[in-house]
Design a protein around this motif. Structure first.
Motif, PDB file in Angstrom:
ATOM      1  N   LYS A 190       0.800  -1.227   0.000  1.00 51.15           N
ATOM      2  CA  LYS A 190       0.000   0.000   0.000  1.00 51.15           C
ATOM      3  C   LYS A 190       0.833   1.276   0.000  1.00 51.15           C
ATOM      4  O   LYS A 190       0.315   2.337  -0.320  1.00 51.15           O
ATOM      5  CB  LYS A 190      -0.937   0.006   1.209  1.00 51.15           C
ATOM      6  N   ILE A 191       2.091   1.193   0.354  1.00 56.06           N
ATOM      7  CA  ILE A 191       2.933   2.393   0.422  1.00 56.06           C
ATOM      8  C   ILE A 191       3.183   2.956  -0.968  1.00 56.06           C
ATOM      9  O   ILE A 191       3.055   4.148  -1.200  1.00 56.06           O
ATOM     10  CB  ILE A 191       4.256   2.096   1.159  1.00 56.06           C
ATOM     11  N   GLU A 192       3.553   2.103  -1.892  1.00 54.10           N
ATOM     12  CA  GLU A 192       3.755   2.487  -3.293  1.00 54.10           C
ATOM     13  C   GLU A 192       2.704   1.750  -4.120  1.00 54.10           C
ATOM     14  O   GLU A 192       2.860   0.567  -4.398  1.00 54.10           O
ATOM     15  CB  GLU A 192       5.155   2.079  -3.777  1.00 54.10           C
ATOM     16  N   PRO A 193       1.625   2.415  -4.479  1.00 50.79           N
ATOM     17  CA  PRO A 193       0.560   1.739  -5.236  1.00 50.79           C
ATOM     18  C   PRO A 193       1.099   1.048  -6.491  1.00 50.79           C
ATOM     19  O   PRO A 193       1.889   1.609  -7.231  1.00 50.79           O
ATOM     20  CB  PRO A 193      -0.392   2.877  -5.608  1.00 50.79           C
ATOM     21  N   GLY A 194       0.676  -0.202  -6.672  1.00 52.41           N
ATOM     22  CA  GLY A 194       1.100  -0.975  -7.833  1.00 52.41           C
ATOM     23  C   GLY A 194       2.465  -1.618  -7.687  1.00 52.41           C
ATOM     24  O   GLY A 194       2.958  -2.245  -8.607  1.00 52.41           O
ATOM     25  N   GLU A 195       3.079  -1.480  -6.523  1.00 50.77           N
ATOM     26  CA  GLU A 195       4.411  -2.024  -6.296  1.00 50.77           C
ATOM     27  C   GLU A 195       4.469  -2.638  -4.903  1.00 50.77           C
ATOM     28  O   GLU A 195       3.922  -2.095  -3.953  1.00 50.77           O
ATOM     29  CB  GLU A 195       5.429  -0.891  -6.388  1.00 50.77           C
ATOM     30  N   LYS A 196       5.108  -3.801  -4.769  1.00 53.49           N
ATOM     31  CA  LYS A 196       5.260  -4.432  -3.467  1.00 53.49           C
ATOM     32  C   LYS A 196       6.691  -4.211  -2.996  1.00 53.49           C
ATOM     33  O   LYS A 196       7.642  -4.631  -3.641  1.00 53.49           O
ATOM     34  CB  LYS A 196       4.964  -5.925  -3.529  1.00 53.49           C
ATOM     35  N   LEU A 197       6.835  -3.520  -1.867  1.00 58.05           N
ATOM     36  CA  LEU A 197       8.160  -3.264  -1.304  1.00 58.05           C
ATOM     37  C   LEU A 197       8.607  -4.441  -0.450  1.00 58.05           C
ATOM     38  O   LEU A 197       7.780  -5.182   0.086  1.00 58.05           O
ATOM     39  CB  LEU A 197       8.126  -2.005  -0.436  1.00 58.05           C
ATOM     40  N   SER A 198       9.901  -4.597  -0.296  1.00 54.35           N
ATOM     41  CA  SER A 198      10.410  -5.599   0.628  1.00 54.35           C
ATOM     42  C   SER A 198      10.077  -5.160   2.047  1.00 54.35           C
ATOM     43  O   SER A 198       9.761  -3.989   2.297  1.00 54.35           O
ATOM     44  CB  SER A 198      11.935  -5.728   0.478  1.00 54.35           C
ATOM     45  N   GLN A 199      10.149  -6.095   3.000  1.00 53.78           N
ATOM     46  CA  GLN A 199       9.881  -5.738   4.386  1.00 53.78           C
ATOM     47  C   GLN A 199      10.856  -4.669   4.853  1.00 53.78           C
ATOM     48  O   GLN A 199      10.474  -3.711   5.523  1.00 53.78           O
ATOM     49  CB  GLN A 199       9.960  -6.956   5.313  1.00 53.78           C
ATOM     50  N   ALA A 200      12.115  -4.810   4.489  1.00 53.29           N
ATOM     51  CA  ALA A 200      13.135  -3.846   4.912  1.00 53.29           C
ATOM     52  C   ALA A 200      12.842  -2.455   4.349  1.00 53.29           C
ATOM     53  O   ALA A 200      12.925  -1.456   5.060  1.00 53.29           O
ATOM     54  CB  ALA A 200      14.522  -4.304   4.473  1.00 53.29           C
ATOM     55  N   LYS A 201      12.490  -2.394   3.086  1.00 44.79           N
ATOM     56  CA  LYS A 201      12.193  -1.098   2.453  1.00 44.79           C
ATOM     57  C   LYS A 201      10.913  -0.505   3.032  1.00 44.79           C
ATOM     58  O   LYS A 201      10.800   0.713   3.189  1.00 44.79           O
ATOM     59  CB  LYS A 201      12.072  -1.265   0.929  1.00 44.79           C
ATOM     60  N   THR A 202       9.940  -1.357   3.366  1.00 44.50           N
ATOM     61  CA  THR A 202       8.706  -0.886   3.976  1.00 44.50           C
ATOM     62  C   THR A 202       8.993  -0.244   5.327  1.00 44.50           C
ATOM     63  O   THR A 202       8.536   0.866   5.610  1.00 44.50           O
ATOM     64  CB  THR A 202       7.698  -2.049   4.150  1.00 44.50           C
ATOM     65  N   VAL A 203       9.773  -0.921   6.153  1.00 48.71           N
ATOM     66  CA  VAL A 203      10.131  -0.377   7.472  1.00 48.71           C
ATOM     67  C   VAL A 203      10.926   0.912   7.300  1.00 48.71           C
ATOM     68  O   VAL A 203      10.666   1.915   7.972  1.00 48.71           O
ATOM     69  CB  VAL A 203      10.911  -1.408   8.311  1.00 48.71           C
TER      70      VAL A 203
END
Length: 69
Positions: A26-39
């Motif tokens: 949900k942080i970057e619509p249309g893209e799945k971030l890694s857990q590390a990048k999400t944090v």
């Protein structure tokens, strides 16, 4: 090879990990971030939010001081 001094690990409860997985999409619509990048993104944004609140509080306190004069 990555430098072991540039990274650290953390432990999360299963519910928190699941929430992190959900937020990673949900942080970057249309893209799945890694857990590390999400944090990393969440910490950066939260820190910025706190800094902005501190500046706002300082400005309000300054205005109150000026009004007292």
């Amino acid at each position: 090879m990555t430098c072991k001094f540039n990274y650290r690990g953390i432990s999360l409860k299963n519910k928190t990990y699941s929430d992190l997985e959900e937020l990673s999409t949900k942080i970057e619509p249309g893209e799945k971030l890694s857990q590390a990048k999400t944090v990393e993104t969440m910490v950066k944004n939260f820190k910025s939010l706190l800094t902005n609140e501190e500046v706002t509080n300082e400005n309000e306190n300054h205005k109150k001081e000026i009004c007292k004069r």
